[in-house]
Design a protein around this motif. Structure first.
Motif, mmCIF file in Angstrom:
data_model
loop_
_atom_site.group_PDB
_atom_site.id
_atom_site.type_symbol
_atom_site.label_atom_id
_atom_site.label_comp_id
_atom_site.label_asym_id
_atom_site.label_seq_id
_atom_site.Cartn_x
_atom_site.Cartn_y
_atom_site.Cartn_z
ATOM 1 N N GLU A 40 0.810 -1.243 0.202
ATOM 2 C CA GLU A 40 -0.028 0.377 0.049
ATOM 3 C C GLU A 40 0.666 1.033 0.216
ATOM 4 O O GLU A 40 1.112 2.184 -0.493
ATOM 5 C CB GLU A 40 -1.206 -0.602 1.047
ATOM 6 N N LEU A 41 1.731 1.492 0.834
ATOM 7 C CA LEU A 41 2.995 2.400 0.872
ATOM 8 C C LEU A 41 3.582 2.684 -0.494
ATOM 9 O O LEU A 41 3.378 4.236 -0.965
ATOM 10 C CB LEU A 41 3.878 2.600 2.157
ATOM 11 N N ALA A 42 3.863 1.801 -1.213
ATOM 12 C CA ALA A 42 4.149 1.919 -2.965
ATOM 13 C C ALA A 42 3.814 2.155 -3.653
ATOM 14 O O ALA A 42 3.999 3.124 -4.254
ATOM 15 C CB ALA A 42 5.095 0.374 -2.583
ATOM 16 N N ARG A 43 2.405 1.767 -3.449
ATOM 17 C CA ARG A 43 1.442 2.060 -4.491
ATOM 18 C C ARG A 43 1.279 3.542 -4.114
ATOM 19 O O ARG A 43 1.111 4.098 -4.842
ATOM 20 C CB ARG A 43 0.238 1.344 -4.393
ATOM 21 N N ALA A 44 1.199 4.000 -2.705
ATOM 22 C CA ALA A 44 0.609 5.553 -3.026
ATOM 23 C C ALA A 44 1.797 6.334 -3.472
ATOM 24 O O ALA A 44 1.849 7.358 -3.402
ATOM 25 C CB ALA A 44 1.008 5.684 -1.381
ATOM 26 N N CYS A 45 2.826 6.297 -3.303
ATOM 27 C CA CYS A 45 4.237 6.962 -3.846
ATOM 28 C C CYS A 45 4.320 6.709 -5.120
ATOM 29 O O CYS A 45 5.802 6.902 -5.419
ATOM 30 C CB CYS A 45 5.460 6.597 -3.048
ATOM 31 N N GLY A 46 3.607 6.136 -5.418
ATOM 32 C CA GLY A 46 3.918 5.585 -7.108
ATOM 33 C C GLY A 46 4.860 4.941 -7.175
ATOM 34 O O GLY A 46 5.735 4.822 -8.513
ATOM 35 N N SER A 47 5.664 3.613 -6.768
ATOM 36 C CA SER A 47 6.454 3.178 -6.770
ATOM 37 C C SER A 47 6.336 1.358 -6.154
ATOM 38 O O SER A 47 6.138 1.400 -6.907
ATOM 39 C CB SER A 47 7.924 3.490 -5.093
ATOM 40 N N SER A 48 7.908 1.360 -6.279
ATOM 41 C CA SER A 48 8.216 -0.232 -5.916
ATOM 42 C C SER A 48 8.175 -1.176 -4.342
ATOM 43 O O SER A 48 8.746 -0.027 -3.862
ATOM 44 C CB SER A 48 8.897 -1.718 -6.580
ATOM 45 N N THR A 49 7.377 -2.306 -3.767
ATOM 46 C CA THR A 49 8.462 -2.076 -2.637
ATOM 47 C C THR A 49 9.915 -3.147 -2.938
ATOM 48 O O THR A 49 10.416 -2.546 -1.556
ATOM 49 C CB THR A 49 7.892 -3.870 -2.012
ATOM 50 N N MET A 50 10.572 -2.605 -3.851
ATOM 51 C CA MET A 50 11.874 -2.794 -3.732
ATOM 52 C C MET A 50 12.632 -1.253 -4.581
ATOM 53 O O MET A 50 13.490 -1.706 -2.976
ATOM 54 C CB MET A 50 12.069 -3.340 -5.893
ATOM 55 N N ALA A 51 11.956 -0.441 -4.194
ATOM 56 C CA ALA A 51 12.274 1.037 -3.503
ATOM 57 C C ALA A 51 12.446 1.134 -1.736
ATOM 58 O O ALA A 51 13.616 1.420 -1.567
ATOM 59 C CB ALA A 51 11.780 1.818 -4.021
ATOM 60 N N ILE A 52 12.228 0.584 -1.770
ATOM 61 C CA ILE A 52 12.135 -0.098 -0.776
ATOM 62 C C ILE A 52 12.548 -0.261 0.393
ATOM 63 O O ILE A 52 13.806 0.036 1.136
ATOM 64 C CB ILE A 52 10.181 0.173 0.258
ATOM 65 N N TYR A 53 13.093 -1.859 0.070
ATOM 66 C CA TYR A 53 14.266 -2.684 0.327
ATOM 67 C C TYR A 53 15.305 -1.527 0.057
ATOM 68 O O TYR A 53 16.463 -1.714 0.889
ATOM 69 C CB TYR A 53 14.097 -3.681 0.009
ATOM 70 N N THR A 54 15.639 -1.200 -0.902
ATOM 71 C CA THR A 54 16.613 -0.567 -1.837
ATOM 72 C C THR A 54 17.260 0.971 -0.526
ATOM 73 O O THR A 54 18.305 0.812 -0.297
ATOM 74 C CB THR A 54 16.395 0.216 -3.080
ATOM 75 N N LEU A 55 15.934 1.224 -0.056
ATOM 76 C CA LEU A 55 16.100 2.626 0.966
ATOM 77 C C LEU A 55 16.470 2.531 1.947
ATOM 78 O O LEU A 55 17.076 3.310 2.605
ATOM 79 C CB LEU A 55 14.956 3.674 -0.105
ATOM 80 N N TYR A 56 15.242 1.316 2.697
ATOM 81 C CA TYR A 56 15.569 0.975 4.370
ATOM 82 C C TYR A 56 16.185 -0.377 4.304
ATOM 83 O O TYR A 56 15.516 -0.874 5.782
ATOM 84 C CB TYR A 56 13.856 1.788 4.517
ATOM 85 N N GLY A 57 15.994 -0.819 3.655
ATOM 86 C CA GLY A 57 16.308 -2.440 3.542
ATOM 87 C C GLY A 57 15.230 -2.784 4.608
ATOM 88 O O GLY A 57 15.640 -4.363 4.790
ATOM 89 N N GLY A 58 13.752 -2.787 4.186
ATOM 90 C CA GLY A 58 12.946 -3.272 3.928
ATOM 91 C C GLY A 58 11.872 -2.590 5.089
ATOM 92 O O GLY A 58 12.319 -1.367 5.445
ATOM 93 N N LYS A 59 10.982 -2.897 5.874
ATOM 94 C CA LYS A 59 10.084 -2.392 6.846
ATOM 95 C C LYS A 59 10.557 -2.494 8.514
ATOM 96 O O LYS A 59 10.204 -1.331 8.724
ATOM 97 C CB LYS A 59 8.702 -3.243 7.273
ATOM 98 N N PRO A 60 11.381 -2.889 8.734
ATOM 99 C CA PRO A 60 12.115 -2.458 9.984
ATOM 100 C C PRO A 60 12.744 -1.183 9.846
ATOM 101 O O PRO A 60 12.850 -0.269 10.852
ATOM 102 C CB PRO A 60 12.639 -3.866 10.761
ATOM 103 N N GLY A 61 14.006 -1.643 8.603
ATOM 104 C CA GLY A 61 14.599 -0.009 8.467
ATOM 105 C C GLY A 61 13.485 1.456 8.153
ATOM 106 O O GLY A 61 13.891 2.541 9.297
ATOM 107 N N LEU A 62 12.489 1.110 7.395
ATOM 108 C CA LEU A 62 11.512 1.847 7.381
ATOM 109 C C LEU A 62 11.104 2.821 8.627
ATOM 110 O O LEU A 62 10.774 4.138 9.290
ATOM 111 C CB LEU A 62 10.479 1.700 6.531
ATOM 112 N N MET A 63 10.616 1.738 9.595
ATOM 113 C CA MET A 63 9.911 1.823 10.780
ATOM 114 C C MET A 63 11.028 2.792 11.984
ATOM 115 O O MET A 63 10.841 3.743 12.934
ATOM 116 C CB MET A 63 9.482 0.633 11.520
ATOM 117 N N GLN A 64 12.139 2.546 11.480
ATOM 118 C CA GLN A 64 13.660 2.528 12.491
ATOM 119 C C GLN A 64 13.405 4.367 12.155
ATOM 120 O O GLN A 64 13.755 5.295 12.876
ATOM 121 C CB GLN A 64 14.479 1.955 12.604
ATOM 122 N N ALA A 65 13.119 4.626 10.718
ATOM 123 C CA ALA A 65 13.785 5.730 10.779
ATOM 124 C C ALA A 65 12.477 6.797 11.036
ATOM 125 O O ALA A 65 12.799 7.870 11.745
ATOM 126 C CB ALA A 65 13.322 6.075 8.887
#
Length: 224
Positions: A40-65
């Motif tokens: 849902e997050l990737a879709r809202a940003c017009g991106s892919s889940t892979m981008a989240i892993y690339t930028l934050y290492g996945g959900k734990p890294g995103l939540m850490q930020a």
């Protein structure tokens, strides 16, 4: 001729990283800390889940930020009310600012303090560090509270309190604030009673430091 799918270019890396955090915070605000779904997050940003892993290492890294952002904001609320020349005013407004932050950013507050200790306010992928580390490095908001408590206590007792005494008292103040705010957010406090009860805690704590009751009431009234 085979069908061709039109690909939408993702925004620049820095812009996407910021947008992901912005949308993730919106999901936390709407659905709580457990409501962040990567698709849902990737879709809202017009991106892919892979981008989240690339930028934050996945959900734990995103939540850490997000967690680190929450502590930075809490620190900003604390700095906003700093008044070293008026220690009692500083202490009163510091405590009131804590409640204001929690009510302004309820989803973020639940992420920061609502359950298991999972993250550190510093370091994107680091393990949670305890309060035994230097507070000015890992917990700047708590360091600001320690500063206010120490300054107010010294002013009203006319002595220089021991650092350990200040730390212990600041932790007790934090516990009182967190307990009352947590009950309010969870719905255990009547909305009409929540602020007066919190103000009563402010009075009790400041009086225990030696501040005059009338002066405390005047500062609470002035703070609105």
């Amino acid at each position: 001729m085979p069908n061709q799918r039109t690909l939408t270019a993702e925004p620049p890396r820095e812009d996407l990283a910021a947008r992901l955090l912005e949308e993730a915070e919106a999901l936390v605000r709407r659905d709580g800390p457990d409501g962040v779904a990567l698709r849902e997050l990737a879709r809202a940003c017009g991106s892919s889940t892979m981008a989240i892993y690339t930028l934050y290492g996945g959900k734990p890294g995103l939540m850490q930020a997000l967690y680190a952002i929450g502590f930075a904001r809490l620190h900003a609320y604390a700095l906003e009310v700093e008044e070293r020349e008026a220690p009692l005013r500083w202490m009163v407004r510091q405590m009131l600012a804590y409640r204001r932050f929690a009510l302004d950013h309820t989803g973020m507050y639940r992420l920061m303090f609502g359950g298991e200790k999972r993250f550190s306010p510093t370091g994107r992928h680091s393990q949670f560090v305890s309060l035994s580390v230097p507070v000015e490095d890992a917990y700047p908001a708590f360091a600001a509270l320690v500063d206010a408590v120490g300054t107010c206590l010294a002013h009203h007792s006319n002595t220089a309190p021991a650092p350990a005494e200040v730390q212990d008292l600041a932790f007790l103040v934090w516990g009182q604030m967190h307990g009352l705010v947590g009950l309010e957010i969870a719905g255990y406090a009547d909305p009409d009673d929540a602020l007066p009860r919190y103000q009563s805690a402010v009075r009790f704590i400041c009086a225990s430091m030696g501040a005059d009751a009338a002066a405390i009431d005047a500062e609470i009234a002035a703070a609105g």
